[in-house]
Design a protein around this motif. Sequence first.
Motif, PDB file in Angstrom:
ATOM      1  N   HIS A  10       0.802  -1.216   0.000  1.00 48.77           N
ATOM      2  CA  HIS A  10       0.000   0.000   0.000  1.00 48.77           C
ATOM      3  C   HIS A  10       0.848   1.286   0.000  1.00 48.77           C
ATOM      4  N   PHE A  13       2.202   1.545  -3.437  1.00 51.03           N
ATOM      5  CA  PHE A  13       1.192   1.999  -4.396  1.00 51.03           C
ATOM      6  C   PHE A  13       1.011   3.506  -4.311  1.00 51.03           C
ATOM      7  N   ASP A  44      -7.139   4.564   1.288  1.00 51.15           N
ATOM      8  CA  ASP A  44      -5.720   4.421   0.936  1.00 51.15           C
ATOM      9  C   ASP A  44      -5.109   5.755   0.512  1.00 51.15           C
ATOM     10  N   TYR A  71      -6.928   0.704  -3.140  1.00 50.45           N
ATOM     11  CA  TYR A  71      -5.975  -0.177  -3.834  1.00 50.45           C
ATOM     12  C   TYR A  71      -6.010  -1.582  -3.244  1.00 50.45           C
ATOM     13  N   VAL A 114      -8.304   0.193  -7.683  1.00 50.06           N
ATOM     14  CA  VAL A 114      -7.108  -0.274  -8.391  1.00 50.06           C
ATOM     15  C   VAL A 114      -6.827  -1.723  -8.008  1.00 50.06           C
ATOM     16  N   SER A 115      -6.640  -2.557  -9.023  1.00 51.54           N
ATOM     17  CA  SER A 115      -6.371  -3.981  -8.799  1.00 51.54           C
ATOM     18  C   SER A 115      -5.433  -4.485  -9.885  1.00 51.54           C
ATOM     19  N   GLN A 155      -4.098  -2.879 -13.306  1.00 54.18           N
ATOM     20  CA  GLN A 155      -2.669  -2.648 -13.511  1.00 54.18           C
ATOM     21  C   GLN A 155      -2.087  -3.558 -14.579  1.00 54.18           C
ATOM     22  N   LEU A 166       2.952   2.340 -11.851  1.00 55.59           N
ATOM     23  CA  LEU A 166       1.890   1.461 -11.355  1.00 55.59           C
ATOM     24  C   LEU A 166       2.038   0.041 -11.889  1.00 55.59           C
TER      25      LEU A 166
END
Length: 287
Positions: A10, A13, A44, A71, A114-115, A155, A166
């Motif tokens: 995290h 990220f 996050d 995230y 975001v994954s 991503q 990223l």
Amino acid sequence: MKENESISWHPSFAAALQLELQAYADELEFQLEFELTSEPLKVDVLILKDGEAYIDKNIGRIFRHYNVVEYKSPRDYVSIDDFYKAIAYVYLYKNTGDKGIDTIDIREMTLTLVSLYKPTKLLDYLQKREKHVYFENEGVYYIEGMDVPIQLLIQDDLPNKENEYLTLLTNQLQEKEQLQRALMDYFQDSKKDLYLLMFHAVFHANPELFTEVIQTMQKLDLDPDTQKKIDDVVKEFEWDKKWREEGSELAKEEIAKKLFVKGMSLEDIAEATGLSIDKINKLTHHD
């Protein structure tokens, strides 16, 4: 090396996201792990965009004034419940404004999820409920039909050239040139802490490839200042210690092979080198 809980995905990220949007640093304010309530409940990243500024980048075109970002690390995914929890975060953040004044306009809010991988079950679920999900750009999906604009960043599908930071946040990194470019950016940029935060996860999730890239860069004919910076990175991640240990192990293996050729018994070789008999057996009978 197996991925483990010690990898700080995290913070890495958050650093990568700021690097992706660094061209808009004057228009965006990043607040990490923003506390939504007096209890420990945090998003996050919260991105505050100045006024009418337009972010002309694939991951930021959706941005309004208040932008909540959630995230999921490579060992996780965006579930249906995660989706609704993130929406709840948006509403909770709206509630942090002055009581009864509607300080934070819901029309000025967005949500970004975001994954690493596409959450197929979630997308199917949304489409069955007549939510409009459409493909905007590579790795970018927009979700309409909610109170706020929502984007889903995958991503694994984002273009490396446009999202070079990223896309490094994976436990299956293969792009050596991309990693080398990011390291060169680090050597030439003033945002050292952001790069180090990002590289922490990249290195621990992909130690073999990261080490190979660093060793390759050490052999390049670079200027003395850049070479020194590479050496500093080696020390930062304690690669020098790792390589000394590996070098010592390789030296023992070479000695063991030579002693075996000279007719020394496996037991005596083990005593002389500190290697196990099983290891010596593999070294000397690999054919």
